[in-house]
Design a protein around this motif. Structure first.
Motif, PDB file in Angstrom:
ATOM      1  N   VAL A  96      38.331  51.904  38.979  1.00 54.71           N
ATOM      2  CA  VAL A  96      37.974  50.514  39.275  1.00 54.71           C
ATOM      3  C   VAL A  96      38.740  49.576  38.349  1.00 54.71           C
ATOM      4  O   VAL A  96      38.883  49.866  37.158  1.00 54.71           O
ATOM      5  N   ASN A  97      39.245  48.475  38.900  1.00 57.92           N
ATOM      6  CA  ASN A  97      39.944  47.484  38.069  1.00 57.92           C
ATOM      7  C   ASN A  97      39.254  46.128  38.118  1.00 57.92           C
ATOM      8  O   ASN A  97      38.300  45.913  38.891  1.00 57.92           O
ATOM      9  N   ALA A  98      39.743  45.213  37.298  1.00 56.74           N
ATOM     10  CA  ALA A  98      39.087  43.905  37.148  1.00 56.74           C
ATOM     11  C   ALA A  98      39.126  43.091  38.438  1.00 56.74           C
ATOM     12  O   ALA A  98      38.173  42.377  38.765  1.00 56.74           O
ATOM     13  N   GLU A  99      40.227  43.214  39.192  1.00 59.67           N
ATOM     14  CA  GLU A  99      40.345  42.439  40.437  1.00 59.67           C
ATOM     15  C   GLU A  99      39.242  42.812  41.439  1.00 59.67           C
ATOM     16  O   GLU A  99      38.751  41.975  42.179  1.00 59.67           O
ATOM     17  N   MET A 100      38.890  44.082  41.446  1.00 64.64           N
ATOM     18  CA  MET A 100      37.880  44.549  42.401  1.00 64.64           C
ATOM     19  C   MET A 100      36.522  43.925  42.124  1.00 64.64           C
ATOM     20  O   MET A 100      35.691  43.803  43.025  1.00 64.64           O
ATOM     21  N   LEU A 101      36.300  43.569  40.864  1.00 62.52           N
ATOM     22  CA  LEU A 101      35.005  43.008  40.483  1.00 62.52           C
ATOM     23  C   LEU A 101      35.028  41.483  40.429  1.00 62.52           C
ATOM     24  O   LEU A 101      33.990  40.844  40.277  1.00 62.52           O
ATOM     25  N   ALA A 102      36.236  40.899  40.587  1.00 65.47           N
ATOM     26  CA  ALA A 102      36.358  39.447  40.447  1.00 65.47           C
ATOM     27  C   ALA A 102      35.838  38.712  41.686  1.00 65.47           C
ATOM     28  O   ALA A 102      35.198  37.670  41.584  1.00 65.47           O
ATOM     29  N   GLY A 103      36.099  39.240  42.872  1.00 67.66           N
ATOM     30  CA  GLY A 103      35.664  38.563  44.099  1.00 67.66           C
ATOM     31  C   GLY A 103      34.405  39.192  44.654  1.00 67.66           C
ATOM     32  O   GLY A 103      34.049  40.307  44.297  1.00 67.66           O
ATOM     33  N   ASP A 104      33.736  38.452  45.540  1.00 63.43           N
ATOM     34  CA  ASP A 104      32.487  38.960  46.110  1.00 63.43           C
ATOM     35  C   ASP A 104      32.732  40.082  47.115  1.00 63.43           C
ATOM     36  O   ASP A 104      31.872  40.913  47.350  1.00 63.43           O
ATOM     37  N   ARG A 105      33.925  40.095  47.699  1.00 68.53           N
ATOM     38  CA  ARG A 105      34.180  40.942  48.847  1.00 68.53           C
ATOM     39  C   ARG A 105      33.962  42.434  48.541  1.00 68.53           C
ATOM     40  O   ARG A 105      33.309  43.129  49.314  1.00 68.53           O
ATOM     41  N   HIS A 106      34.510  42.904  47.425  1.00 74.12           N
ATOM     42  CA  HIS A 106      34.396  44.332  47.136  1.00 74.12           C
ATOM     43  C   HIS A 106      33.418  44.622  46.007  1.00 74.12           C
ATOM     44  O   HIS A 106      33.106  45.772  45.737  1.00 74.12           O
ATOM     45  N   ARG A 107      32.939  43.541  45.399  1.00 73.28           N
ATOM     46  CA  ARG A 107      32.068  43.710  44.235  1.00 73.28           C
ATOM     47  C   ARG A 107      30.807  44.502  44.581  1.00 73.28           C
ATOM     48  O   ARG A 107      30.426  45.424  43.865  1.00 73.28           O
ATOM     49  N   ALA A 108      30.195  44.169  45.726  1.00 69.69           N
ATOM     50  CA  ALA A 108      28.941  44.844  46.096  1.00 69.69           C
ATOM     51  C   ALA A 108      29.169  46.337  46.289  1.00 69.69           C
ATOM     52  O   ALA A 108      28.346  47.160  45.859  1.00 69.69           O
ATOM     53  N   THR A 109      30.297  46.692  46.905  1.00 68.11           N
ATOM     54  CA  THR A 109      30.596  48.113  47.116  1.00 68.11           C
ATOM     55  C   THR A 109      30.767  48.821  45.777  1.00 68.11           C
ATOM     56  O   THR A 109      30.238  49.914  45.567  1.00 68.11           O
ATOM     57  N   VAL A 110      31.490  48.174  44.869  1.00 63.60           N
ATOM     58  CA  VAL A 110      31.733  48.789  43.555  1.00 63.60           C
ATOM     59  C   VAL A 110      30.421  48.960  42.791  1.00 63.60           C
ATOM     60  O   VAL A 110      30.179  50.002  42.179  1.00 63.60           O
ATOM     61  N   VAL A 111      29.588  47.928  42.863  1.00 65.17           N
ATOM     62  CA  VAL A 111      28.329  47.981  42.119  1.00 65.17           C
ATOM     63  C   VAL A 111      27.437  49.111  42.637  1.00 65.17           C
ATOM     64  O   VAL A 111      26.678  49.714  41.878  1.00 65.17           O
ATOM     65  N   ASP A 112      27.554  49.420  43.931  1.00 67.29           N
ATOM     66  CA  ASP A 112      26.735  50.488  44.513  1.00 67.29           C
ATOM     67  C   ASP A 112      27.255  51.899  44.225  1.00 67.29           C
ATOM     68  O   ASP A 112      26.567  52.872  44.486  1.00 67.29           O
ATOM     69  N   LEU A 113      28.484  52.010  43.718  1.00 64.64           N
ATOM     70  CA  LEU A 113      29.030  53.346  43.455  1.00 64.64           C
ATOM     71  C   LEU A 113      28.243  54.012  42.328  1.00 64.64           C
ATOM     72  O   LEU A 113      27.819  53.339  41.386  1.00 64.64           O
ATOM     73  N   PRO A 114      28.049  55.326  42.419  1.00 59.00           N
ATOM     74  CA  PRO A 114      27.314  55.995  41.337  1.00 59.00           C
ATOM     75  C   PRO A 114      28.090  55.939  40.020  1.00 59.00           C
ATOM     76  O   PRO A 114      29.296  56.214  40.001  1.00 59.00           O
ATOM     77  N   LEU A 115      27.395  55.592  38.954  1.00 55.55           N
ATOM     78  CA  LEU A 115      28.045  55.457  37.646  1.00 55.55           C
ATOM     79  C   LEU A 115      28.789  56.730  37.257  1.00 55.55           C
ATOM     80  O   LEU A 115      29.861  56.673  36.652  1.00 55.55           O
TER      81      LEU A 115
END
Ligand code: MN
Length: 249
Positions: free
Chosen positions: A173-192
């Motif tokens: 995961v990189n910073a860009e993926m967490l910067a916008g709303d579009r992919h943030r929710a998917t990333v947040v749901d990934l298992p730690l």
């Protein structure tokens, strides 16, 4: 315990000064996967990595280069026995590369089959607009325990993400993926326990200059904030994930 940072997808050889950025990984103690876009870059990357404690080299053939140099798969195959890590490989169905998609699939299938036959490989996989096809191919040709796949800059759907988890994939995961709303929710749901961090430098920017491996602290902080966790705990978990990934294979 000193907690080491991880940049699991960085093009060290594409910075203006490859030796200097490599030294910077060593100085900062960032465990860095130096991915390559062509197997022609393998000998130099392998050599540079061998002189370091923190840098590991990956043998790649980037899907965006496949249209112009499909014959390089032969060189990739030649070097594969020397490589534990493979990348950057995968598929790109973006508008600039869709015309070579069939050829990309042929090459990626060969990559997966050779990795399965060899065993013990860890792959950093590109999947722009093609997560479903990439996962179909991983399922068919490289299921665990024959190899391990790390989805780099994953932008698939939540259903794709669940399927990737079921297939044993990790995610860098990189910073860009967490910067916008579009992919943030998917990333947040990934298992730690499946998360790694990356910069994809020098193709990403921070403060107007190419991102450097040590900038993965930003990813750790963003993941911590998104998950309401302490940054140190996230960093420790990510470090443990890399150890587990390497032990599994
Ligand atoms: Mn990349």
């Amino acid at each position: 315990m000193k907690n080491e940072l991880i940049d699991f997808h960085c093009h060290l050889d594409l910075y203006s000064d490859f030796p200097a950025i490599t030294m910077e990984c060593e100085r900062a103690g960032v465990l860095t996967l130096a991915v390559t876009t062509t197997p022609r870059a393998w000998p130099r990357n392998r050599h540079v990595a061998s002189t370091t404690r923190c840098v590991r080299a990956a043998l790649g053939l980037h899907p965006q280069l496949v249209a112009k140099r499909p014959e390089e798969i032969l060189l990739w195959e030649k070097y594969l026995p020397e490589a534990r890590y493979v990348g950057e490989v995968g598929l790109d169905a973006g508008t600039r590369f869709i015309r070579s998609f069939d050829l990309q699939k042929q090459i990626f299938e060969r990559v997966l089959q050779h990795c399965a036959r060899a065993g013990g490989k860890i792959l950093s996989v590109h999947s722009v607009r093609s997560a479903k096809v990439v996962l179909d191919m991983v399922e068919a040709h490289l299921p665990p325990p024959q190899g391990r796949v790390v989805m780099h800059w994953f932008t698939g759907s939540q259903a794709d993400a669940r399927r990737a988890v079921d297939l044993g994939c990790y995610f860098s995961v990189n910073a860009e993926m967490l910067a916008g709303d579009r992919h943030r929710a998917t990333v947040v749901d990934l298992p730690l326990e499946r998360l790694l961090t990356e910069t994809d430098g020098p193709f990403t920017y921070r403060h107007g200059r190419p991102t450097q491996p040590a900038d993965v602290t930003v990813v750790i902080e963003a993941l911590a904030e998104a998950r309401s966790a302490a940054p140190d705990d996230v960093a420790i978990a990510v470090r443990a994930n890399l150890d587990r990934l390497e032990e599994q294979i």
